[in-house]
Design a protein around this motif. Structure first.
Motif, PDB file in Angstrom:
ATOM      1  N   ILE A  91       2.943  59.477  23.751  1.00  0.00           N
ATOM      2  CA  ILE A  91       2.379  58.812  24.929  1.00  0.00           C
ATOM      3  C   ILE A  91       2.014  57.375  24.594  1.00  0.00           C
ATOM      4  O   ILE A  91       2.295  56.447  25.352  1.00  0.00           O
ATOM      5  CB  ILE A  91       1.141  59.583  25.443  1.00  0.00           C
ATOM      6  CG1 ILE A  91       1.577  60.935  26.050  1.00  0.00           C
ATOM      7  CG2 ILE A  91       0.383  58.757  26.490  1.00  0.00           C
ATOM      8  CD1 ILE A  91       0.419  61.834  26.402  1.00  0.00           C
ATOM      9  N   TYR A  92       1.403  57.193  23.426  1.00  0.00           N
ATOM     10  CA  TYR A  92       1.039  55.841  22.982  1.00  0.00           C
ATOM     11  C   TYR A  92       2.289  54.989  22.810  1.00  0.00           C
ATOM     12  O   TYR A  92       2.339  53.838  23.245  1.00  0.00           O
ATOM     13  CB  TYR A  92       0.262  55.914  21.670  1.00  0.00           C
ATOM     14  CG  TYR A  92      -0.070  54.559  21.079  1.00  0.00           C
ATOM     15  CD1 TYR A  92      -1.063  53.764  21.640  1.00  0.00           C
ATOM     16  CD2 TYR A  92       0.632  54.072  19.968  1.00  0.00           C
ATOM     17  CE1 TYR A  92      -1.354  52.510  21.111  1.00  0.00           C
ATOM     18  CE2 TYR A  92       0.337  52.828  19.441  1.00  0.00           C
ATOM     19  CZ  TYR A  92      -0.653  52.049  20.008  1.00  0.00           C
ATOM     20  OH  TYR A  92      -0.928  50.820  19.486  1.00  0.00           O
ATOM     21  N   GLY A  93       3.323  55.572  22.167  1.00  0.00           N
ATOM     22  CA  GLY A  93       4.577  54.834  21.965  1.00  0.00           C
ATOM     23  C   GLY A  93       5.242  54.458  23.275  1.00  0.00           C
ATOM     24  O   GLY A  93       5.787  53.364  23.421  1.00  0.00           O
ATOM     25  N   SER A  94       5.198  55.375  24.264  1.00  0.00           N
ATOM     26  CA  SER A  94       5.789  55.087  25.575  1.00  0.00           C
ATOM     27  C   SER A  94       5.010  53.988  26.295  1.00  0.00           C
ATOM     28  O   SER A  94       5.592  53.151  26.982  1.00  0.00           O
ATOM     29  CB  SER A  94       5.795  56.365  26.431  1.00  0.00           C
ATOM     30  OG  SER A  94       6.567  57.380  25.824  1.00  0.00           O
ATOM     31  N   THR A  95       3.696  53.997  26.121  1.00  0.00           N
ATOM     32  CA  THR A  95       2.839  53.030  26.816  1.00  0.00           C
ATOM     33  C   THR A  95       3.062  51.609  26.321  1.00  0.00           C
ATOM     34  O   THR A  95       3.169  50.667  27.117  1.00  0.00           O
ATOM     35  CB  THR A  95       1.351  53.403  26.641  1.00  0.00           C
ATOM     36  OG1 THR A  95       1.131  54.724  27.139  1.00  0.00           O
ATOM     37  CG2 THR A  95       0.460  52.418  27.391  1.00  0.00           C
ATOM     38  N   ILE A  96       3.154  51.434  25.005  1.00  0.00           N
ATOM     39  CA  ILE A  96       3.297  50.084  24.450  1.00  0.00           C
ATOM     40  C   ILE A  96       4.750  49.654  24.349  1.00  0.00           C
ATOM     41  O   ILE A  96       5.053  48.549  23.903  1.00  0.00           O
ATOM     42  CB  ILE A  96       2.628  49.981  23.057  1.00  0.00           C
ATOM     43  CG1 ILE A  96       3.360  50.871  22.027  1.00  0.00           C
ATOM     44  CG2 ILE A  96       1.164  50.330  23.139  1.00  0.00           C
ATOM     45  CD1 ILE A  96       2.834  50.695  20.608  1.00  0.00           C
TER      46      ILE A  96
END
Length: 310
Positions: A91-96
């Motif tokens: 989720i973090y990787g998709s967000t940034i």
């Protein structure tokens, strides 16, 4: 006296424990999900001994599966925690905008496509892990909706290949090749300031048709997208260059005929076309500033990332 309650570690352990046989199923699925990005990272950074049928990579993947499976079994009591952590990372990787859910899906397709019986495995892009350099700046610099870029692209289509008849299905690609011809005929390579990476906008490069490889790629991508083409930027070691989506193998055959027999006859005479095939089987053709015709030789072939402008 103050009574201190004992922490019930056994109770906490049971809350995070999954009942059999579901724990084995979850461990295996989690193993595959973890193994895919790890395998891609190792594949990119380990020297390729060029064994037949990519056996070295197959062995590497199997060893990874075994090692990760053993580690996850030791952690089976906190398997739910591992799953939550894994999804939080994605989720973090998709967000940034770095490695996220879409990247896992695309890399899985890439691995399956690479391991299939493909006659041109060297044309497959399977590396999209490293962050694209100056990604946000480059995206903002590709001003394809700016009227100046649109007008320039239209001028190029009026100047080159305007009278080509009988290829209505490939009109947009022909017009994008007209843009390529106009830009590459006028491009003047100028290095960035010493000690810094200067990202020029497309309209800025349009003034003098000068700049380095990323400036050229930005102008090319903006101009192509402004008239309906689908460009992407390829990142290699110390270089960025543009490509254009051609389509299927059938489309490639038509485009190959157009380039060699109608559009760039002298430039491409007795020369081959250079392109990449992505994990979906789509063909992308090189439009680097060093190329005298679409599909000219690559300046650098080791791909570290791709930025597609849909």
């Amino acid at each position: 006296m103050i009574k201190i309650k004992k922490i019930n570690f056994q109770g906490i352990k049971q809350k995070f424990q999954v009942a059999k046989p579901w724990d084995d199923v979850i461990i295996f699925v989690l193993n595959i999900l973890i193994a895919i990005p790890v395998f891609i990272i190792l594949h990119q950074n380990l020297i390729n001994p060029n064994w037949p049928l990519n056996i070295d990579r197959v062995v590497l993947f199997i060893v990874m599966i075994v090692v990760i499976q053993v580690l996850l079994r030791f952690m089976r009591t906190i398997i739910l925690f591992c799953i939550i952590l894994y999804f939080l990372i994605l989720i973090y990787g998709s967000t940034i905008g770095n490695y996220g859910f879409n990247s896992v899906f695309e890399d899985y397709n890439s691995i399956m496509y690479t391991m299939s019986d493909n006659p041109y495995p060297q044309d497959i892009i399977i590396a999209k892990l490293l962050p694209f350099p100056s990604k946000s700046k480059i995206i903002n610099a590709i001003e394809y909706q700016n009227p100046k870029i649109r007008n320039f692209a239209i001028m190029a289509t009026s100047k080159h290949f305007k009278d080509i008849k009988g290829y209505s299905d490939y009109r947009t690609i022909i017009q994008c090749f007209a843009v390529f011809k106009e830009i590459n005929n006028r491009w003047n390579y100028v290095s960035d300031p010493k000690g810094g990476d200067y990202i020029a906008t497309a309209t800025e490069s349009l003034l003098y048709f000068s700049g380095d490889c990323d400036d050229h790629s930005i102008l090319m991508a903006a101009s192509i997208k402004a008239i309906g083409g689908t460009p992407r930027l390829i990142h290699t070691k110390g270089h960025i260059y543009p490509e254009i989506l051609i389509g299927t193998v059938t489309d490639l055959e038509k485009v190959n005929f157009l380039i060699k027999n109608i559009l760039f006859v002298n430039e491409s005479k007795e020369k081959k076309l250079f392109y990449h095939v992505d994990e979906r089987g789509q063909i992308w053709m090189n439009l680097d500033y060093t190329a005298r015709y679409p599909g000219g030789p690559f300046l650098s072939e080791e791909i570290l990332g791709a930025l597609t402008l849909n």
